[in-house]
Enzyme design. Structure first.
Site, PDB file in Angstrom:
ATOM      1  CB  VAL A  14      -0.973  -0.007   1.205  1.00 26.01           C
ATOM      2  CG1 VAL A  14      -1.798   1.267   1.229  1.00 26.01           C
ATOM      3  CG2 VAL A  14      -1.876  -1.230   1.148  1.00 26.01           C
ATOM      4  CE  LYS A 109      -8.844  -6.774   5.856  1.00 30.73           C
ATOM      5  NZ  LYS A 109      -7.557  -6.449   5.205  1.00 30.73           N
ATOM      6  CD  GLU A 132     -13.268   5.735   0.055  1.00 25.77           C
ATOM      7  OE1 GLU A 132     -13.746   4.602   0.258  1.00 25.77           O
ATOM      8  OE2 GLU A 132     -13.952   6.766  -0.025  1.00 25.77           O
ATOM      9  CB  ILE A 139     -14.815   0.197  -4.274  1.00 18.77           C
ATOM     10  CG1 ILE A 139     -14.323  -0.937  -5.180  1.00 18.77           C
ATOM     11  CG2 ILE A 139     -16.258   0.540  -4.580  1.00 18.77           C
ATOM     12  CD1 ILE A 139     -15.095  -2.236  -4.996  1.00 18.77           C
ATOM     13  N   GLY A 190      -0.426 -16.568  -5.867  1.00 14.53           N
ATOM     14  CA  GLY A 190      -0.331 -15.435  -4.954  1.00 14.53           C
ATOM     15  C   GLY A 190      -1.660 -14.758  -4.677  1.00 14.53           C
ATOM     16  CG  ASP A 204     -10.452  -9.662   4.485  1.00 16.06           C
ATOM     17  OD1 ASP A 204      -9.564  -8.872   4.838  1.00 16.06           O
ATOM     18  OD2 ASP A 204     -11.152  -9.492   3.467  1.00 16.06           O
ATOM     19  CE  LYS A 208     -11.452  -6.282   3.131  1.00 17.56           C
ATOM     20  NZ  LYS A 208     -11.235  -7.195   1.972  1.00 17.56           N
ATOM     21  N   GLY A 305      -5.055  -4.641  -3.673  1.00 15.69           N
ATOM     22  CA  GLY A 305      -3.980  -4.426  -4.631  1.00 15.69           C
ATOM     23  C   GLY A 305      -3.316  -3.092  -4.376  1.00 15.69           C
TER      24      GLY A 305
END
Lengths: 430, 430
Positions: A14, A109, A132, A139, A190, A204, A208, A305
């Protein structure tokens, strides 16, 4: 031209995406923000590690506090993640920056789900907290919920918010391959972690969903209280029957408001193949929203990503820089609403059930009567593969309470002619 | 609690949706905005008309200027539309409010497409212009382009941004009915206007595309310069062949950046049935965006209607009220970029072509050689309905320049064995 300085903590995926986005599109960013965003320093653990981006070496430092404590840096971007599942390092850095009245941007998160209340409470009069990138990567769900839908009462959310499981289910559907094979292939490519539990068991997605719920409905919930079921029990046989019945199976994270209570659940779900969520394939994410004014709204894109998450982090940096230049803070999050979590037993849904039975006369009647006894009415009942032993019987029920369906299933399991209840998948009716 | 006053001009569909949204969700709006939004007056032409919403009679006035010129009203919401195709009334009201330093909210795409530059130039130091409802109704495209994608270079946009044509094409596909029958049914249901030209000929989509282009790419173009082709020539036969080839036909508005130039076009398009836009059915809208950081992003929802547009207008009102309370203006739109419009002749696309020919040996070779002569290579060529006269031959070409395809079609039309070129539909390759 005013310059607003950014301190970047971390240069993993990131962090690199953030750096690359900031530098590639710097001129359009200036045009939008009205100020220049300048990365003043990047804190890393290892100065010599090879990375996906190569900022000038003089920007790197191993001393994160030198950035957090620098009064000339008003924006701190936290991208260090949770090394060894430890959320405290990121939390402590963010709290320190917020205490100094800074604007803090994060895409973390897990830290938000665990320490979000504490972090929001620490936002100073001059600073802000922006996240965000924490849900659904590129998104813009946070901005849409906070701002675009601010005039709406959001009544329901259904999200495909874990790319790994969506990739696996999409491949299983297309190839007819079993879960284990596709998981191994995804790991080799991966797309899935070596320890895949966080994704495939729905952890996960639950993190979220907790964040989405707090943003969209204003209700704070403990992640541990969210009903959660993973995808490892899904078989090619079920995907085949789903397609035959006109459904597609997706791991959905669902939030639904019902008066003063809210139901929250993560589980594999059959949705009509004509539903916009059904065509969300591969590693893509999508969030399908119903609001009282806007009606149906869906946001679709890359949920993870380096670059998509970088895109979201940079959007936050621009908002923060505009606020810094104007000397204002972002409007605080909506006030917390008192909302009770609806017990899973009370949740109403349709159900797909596949039962393995002995192929003999009277079996269908016996099965149907167990459902009837529990007050669950059956929409369709199909016997598959006659003459085999055991043979599959597939039901789809009308809307029924979870408690009643579980009661019916206990009755079904106790029947002599039943080998096993092979699958139970909740269904969103068309 | 601070109160920020709103003057509402017009109480038609959008005005009623705005009023209903503001009043239904007033408590969550206060929570988000931090101030109370109060409608101080509503200007209408006829005080006694029956409407879909019933604000208190004392709010209504026939004197719009009494609201625009009232110094205690900082926000003017224009929802009067374009009575008798006249954009000047709305334009004049907005210019007057902007000149007084007010924040102006509008959902009027036609006024923006025709007078947008003038209106933006008139925004005072203390005011702002907000228009989320002007493109794609409740779908937050303006905010997403302006803010969420501010770190991106947007490379392409493909939008289903006219609900009427999408409704017609969806029904034609499902029912196999011809255009005229479905149009009449849509008119009876109120989904299409009595004079449907604005929708079915692509004018409405072209207005919206001009706005999208200015927001997303920063290029100002004249609506009249946008290549435009409507859906009245689409036949059930073409939809049938499209489905057989794995495509769905949609009226797309396309903007694509190519270096310093931009291509803009509105026309029926075949897209792979697996593309997220293909499952956008009925009156829904969707905008599919590609950005260099975010990758693929799609926004889907109700592109029109009282409440969805009201949702967007109210989101703008909340942003405006926050700005009023803080004494700041919205960040101005991105600076205008120098962009030339690529001539349609130079646009590259794949093409679906249906030709009516005499069924005799050598026809396929004659057709193929015309395409070859123009340098257009053919991906597939299928003869349909053998033994009839005339018989359909269906081609799909590889990517080729519009100019070359038109040259090939001139050659094809001149062949003795060719009755007619029945259809030419551009194709987005999978």
């Amino acid at each position: 031209m005013n310059v607003v300085k950014i301190g970047l903590l971390g240069l993993g995926n990131v962090g690199c995406g953030t750096w690359l986005t900031l530098t590639t599109n710097s001129s359009s960013i200036v045009a939008r923000a009205g100020v220049k965003l300048e990365v003043a320093g990047i804190a890393v653990r290892d100065l010599n590690k090879r990375r996906l981006a190569s900022p000038p070496a003089e920007l790197l430092t191993t001393d994160a506090l030198s950035l957090i404590d620098d009064p000339s840096i008003p924006i701190i971007v936290e991208t260090i993640g949770c090394p060894h599942q430890d959320t405290r390092i990121a939390r402590d850095f963010m709290l320190r920056a917020l205490a100094a009245g800074k604007h803090v941007v994060t895409a973390n998160k897990e830290v938000l789900a665990k320490h979000g209340r504490e972090l929001r409470a620490a936002v100073g009069a001059s600073g802000g907290l922006y996240y965000e990138g924490a849900v659904a990567g590129g998104i813009p769900v946070v901005k849409v919920f906070r701002e675009s839908l601010a005039g709406n009462t959001v009544t329901s959310i259904m999200g495909i918010i874990n790319g790994t499981t969506n990739y696996i289910l999409t491949r299983m559907s297309h190839e007819g391959s079993p879960f284990g094979d596709v998981l191994r292939a995804a790991q080799e490519l991966g797309y899935a972690e070596q320890d895949p539990s966080s994704d495939v068991d729905g952890h996960d997605a639950a993190y979220k969903l907790a964040l989405l719920c707090s943003m969209a409905i204003g209700a704070e919930v403990n992640v541990e209280d969210i009903f959660r079921e993973g995808i490892s029990g899904i078989t090619p046989e079920d995907l085949h029957y789903a397609a035959e019945l006109g459904y597609t199976v997706k791991l959905l994270a669902i939030a639904r408001r019902d008066g003063g209570s809210v139901e929250l659940r993560v589980h594999p779900t059959m949705i009509p193949s004509s539903h916009p969520l059904a065509s969300v394939g591969g590693a893509f994410n999508a969030v399908f929203i119903q609001g009282d004014a806007v009606g149906d709204l869906m946001l679709y894109g890359m949920g993870a990503g380096m670059m998509p998450t970088g895109s979201a982090v940079v959007a936050d940096c621009i908002d923060a820089a505009i606020n810094v230049a104007r000397g204002v803070s972002p409007v605080p999050d909506r006030r917390e609403q008192r909302c009770t979590l609806k017990p899973m037993d009370d949740v109403v849904s349709c159900y797909y059930v596949r039962v393995q039975v002995v192929d003999e006369p009277g079996v269908m009647a016996a099965l149907a009567s167990e459902f009837g006894r529990a007050g669950v009415s059956i929409e369709s009942l199909i016997q598959k593969g006659r003459g085999q032993d055991p043979v599959s019987v597939v039901f789809v029920t009308h809307a029924a309470r979870e408690r009643s369906v579980q009661e019916a299933l206990r009755g079904v399991r106790a029947l002599d002619v039943v080998h096993s209840v092979a699958s139970v998948i909740r269904v969103v009716a068309g």
